[in-house]
Design a protein around this motif. Structure first.
Motif, mmCIF file in Angstrom:
data_model
loop_
_atom_site.group_PDB
_atom_site.id
_atom_site.type_symbol
_atom_site.label_atom_id
_atom_site.label_comp_id
_atom_site.label_asym_id
_atom_site.label_seq_id
_atom_site.Cartn_x
_atom_site.Cartn_y
_atom_site.Cartn_z
ATOM 1 N N PRO A 33 0.799 -1.234 0.000
ATOM 2 C CA PRO A 33 0.000 0.000 0.000
ATOM 3 C C PRO A 33 0.830 1.282 0.000
ATOM 4 O O PRO A 33 0.316 2.358 -0.276
ATOM 5 N N PHE A 34 2.115 1.171 0.293
ATOM 6 C CA PHE A 34 3.006 2.323 0.239
ATOM 7 C C PHE A 34 2.961 3.003 -1.131
ATOM 8 O O PHE A 34 3.049 4.224 -1.239
ATOM 9 N N TRP A 35 2.781 2.207 -2.198
ATOM 10 C CA TRP A 35 2.764 2.756 -3.557
ATOM 11 C C TRP A 35 1.480 3.516 -3.876
ATOM 12 O O TRP A 35 1.448 4.301 -4.823
ATOM 13 N N LEU A 36 0.456 3.314 -3.060
ATOM 14 C CA LEU A 36 -0.746 4.138 -3.225
ATOM 15 C C LEU A 36 -0.448 5.579 -2.809
ATOM 16 O O LEU A 36 -0.956 6.523 -3.405
ATOM 17 N N VAL A 37 0.393 5.736 -1.775
ATOM 18 C CA VAL A 37 0.768 7.068 -1.317
ATOM 19 C C VAL A 37 1.792 7.692 -2.268
ATOM 20 O O VAL A 37 1.666 8.854 -2.665
ATOM 21 N N MET A 38 2.794 6.919 -2.649
ATOM 22 C CA MET A 38 3.836 7.439 -3.539
ATOM 23 C C MET A 38 3.295 7.784 -4.928
ATOM 24 O O MET A 38 3.746 8.734 -5.554
ATOM 25 N N GLY A 39 2.348 7.003 -5.400
ATOM 26 C CA GLY A 39 1.801 7.244 -6.724
ATOM 27 C C GLY A 39 0.538 8.072 -6.735
ATOM 28 O O GLY A 39 -0.146 8.158 -7.759
ATOM 29 N N SER A 40 0.218 8.697 -5.608
ATOM 30 C CA SER A 40 -1.047 9.429 -5.522
ATOM 31 C C SER A 40 -1.177 10.561 -6.552
ATOM 32 O O SER A 40 -2.281 10.756 -7.083
ATOM 33 N N PRO A 41 -0.130 11.322 -6.898
ATOM 34 C CA PRO A 41 -0.316 12.327 -7.955
ATOM 35 C C PRO A 41 -0.679 11.696 -9.302
ATOM 36 O O PRO A 41 -1.543 12.199 -10.023
ATOM 37 N N ALA A 42 -0.038 10.582 -9.619
ATOM 38 C CA ALA A 42 -0.332 9.906 -10.882
ATOM 39 C C ALA A 42 -1.720 9.255 -10.846
ATOM 40 O O ALA A 42 -2.445 9.269 -11.847
ATOM 41 N N ILE A 43 -2.102 8.710 -9.699
ATOM 42 C CA ILE A 43 -3.433 8.104 -9.564
ATOM 43 C C ILE A 43 -4.505 9.182 -9.661
ATOM 44 O O ILE A 43 -5.540 8.991 -10.310
ATOM 45 N N LEU A 44 -4.257 10.330 -9.058
ATOM 46 C CA LEU A 44 -5.196 11.450 -9.150
ATOM 47 C C LEU A 44 -5.331 11.926 -10.601
ATOM 48 O O LEU A 44 -6.433 12.204 -11.073
ATOM 49 N N THR A 45 -4.215 11.989 -11.320
ATOM 50 C CA THR A 45 -4.256 12.350 -12.741
ATOM 51 C C THR A 45 -5.089 11.349 -13.519
ATOM 52 O O THR A 45 -5.883 11.723 -14.393
ATOM 53 N N LEU A 46 -4.938 10.068 -13.219
ATOM 54 C CA LEU A 46 -5.713 9.023 -13.882
ATOM 55 C C LEU A 46 -7.201 9.199 -13.610
ATOM 56 O O LEU A 46 -8.020 9.135 -14.539
ATOM 57 N N PHE A 47 -7.566 9.450 -12.366
ATOM 58 C CA PHE A 47 -8.985 9.636 -12.028
ATOM 59 C C PHE A 47 -9.563 10.880 -12.695
ATOM 60 O O PHE A 47 -10.687 10.868 -13.184
ATOM 61 N N VAL A 48 -8.798 11.969 -12.721
ATOM 62 C CA VAL A 48 -9.278 13.198 -13.373
ATOM 63 C C VAL A 48 -9.443 12.966 -14.873
ATOM 64 O O VAL A 48 -10.443 13.375 -15.470
ATOM 65 N N TYR A 49 -8.485 12.289 -15.488
ATOM 66 C CA TYR A 49 -8.547 11.998 -16.933
ATOM 67 C C TYR A 49 -9.794 11.167 -17.261
ATOM 68 O O TYR A 49 -10.547 11.494 -18.182
ATOM 69 N N ILE A 50 -10.023 10.108 -16.488
ATOM 70 C CA ILE A 50 -11.189 9.254 -16.729
ATOM 71 C C ILE A 50 -12.480 10.035 -16.472
ATOM 72 O O ILE A 50 -13.432 9.940 -17.251
ATOM 73 N N GLY A 51 -12.517 10.821 -15.405
ATOM 74 C CA GLY A 51 -13.715 11.596 -15.096
ATOM 75 C C GLY A 51 -14.053 12.614 -16.172
ATOM 76 O O GLY A 51 -15.218 12.763 -16.560
ATOM 77 N N VAL A 52 -13.050 13.300 -16.688
ATOM 78 C CA VAL A 52 -13.291 14.285 -17.742
ATOM 79 C C VAL A 52 -13.743 13.601 -19.024
ATOM 80 O O VAL A 52 -14.647 14.080 -19.716
ATOM 81 N N ARG A 53 -13.144 12.457 -19.349
ATOM 82 C CA ARG A 53 -13.553 11.721 -20.551
ATOM 83 C C ARG A 53 -15.006 11.266 -20.455
ATOM 84 O O ARG A 53 -15.761 11.371 -21.418
ATOM 85 N N VAL A 54 -15.405 10.761 -19.296
ATOM 86 C CA VAL A 54 -16.789 10.311 -19.105
ATOM 87 C C VAL A 54 -17.741 11.508 -19.193
ATOM 88 O O VAL A 54 -18.773 11.441 -19.864
ATOM 89 N N ALA A 55 -17.391 12.619 -18.546
ATOM 90 C CA ALA A 55 -18.250 13.805 -18.580
ATOM 91 C C ALA A 55 -18.396 14.336 -20.006
ATOM 92 O O ALA A 55 -19.494 14.717 -20.431
ATOM 93 N N LEU A 56 -17.305 14.362 -20.768
ATOM 94 C CA LEU A 56 -17.384 14.839 -22.148
ATOM 95 C C LEU A 56 -18.199 13.903 -23.027
ATOM 96 O O LEU A 56 -18.937 14.358 -23.903
ATOM 97 N N SER A 57 -18.089 12.600 -22.800
ATOM 98 C CA SER A 57 -18.877 11.668 -23.618
ATOM 99 C C SER A 57 -20.367 11.787 -23.293
ATOM 100 O O SER A 57 -21.204 11.707 -24.190
ATOM 101 N N TRP A 58 -20.701 12.020 -22.022
ATOM 102 C CA TRP A 58 -22.118 12.228 -21.659
ATOM 103 C C TRP A 58 -22.637 13.508 -22.304
ATOM 104 O O TRP A 58 -23.754 13.553 -22.795
#
Length: 101
Positions: A33-58
């Motif tokens: 689970p340490f990598w969840l903390v270390m990779g949190s900026p990249a994980i946040l970028t992934l969530f924002v990217y997916i969220g924006v793509r879904v919102a634009l497709s809707w």
């Protein structure tokens, strides 16, 4: 009108962050689970990217055809057997509204 890019960064940089986000998420959930903390900026970028793509497709699905700027094609209500061509020749068209330079 041209569309703005989803992120203002170069596309290769966004791609690297998305790959790091997926790898951090997989490693953080399966190994340490340490990598969840270390990779949190990249994980946040992934969530924002997916969220924006879904919102634009809707938004694209709910947008009416007239606003989308897409030609709806031939009128399906007309008689398909008629040989009439409802398109006007170029001389009959209205003048364009372009300003003169």
């Amino acid at each position: 009108m041209t569309q703005r890019p989803l992120f203002l960064h170069p596309s290769w940089m966004v791609g690297v962050m998305l790959i790091l986000g997926v790898v951090s998420l997989i490693v953080g959930l399966t190994i340490d689970p340490f990598w969840l903390v270390m990779g949190s900026p990249a994980i946040l970028t992934l969530f924002v990217y997916i969220g924006v793509r879904v919102a634009l497709s809707w938004r694209q699905r709910r947008r009416p055809v007239a606003d989308a700027g897409v030609d709806p094609g031939p009128d399906l209500g007309s008689d398909p057997g008629s040989d009439e061509d409802d398109r006007r020749p170029a001389d009959d068209r209205e003048p364009s509204a372009r300003p003169y330079a």
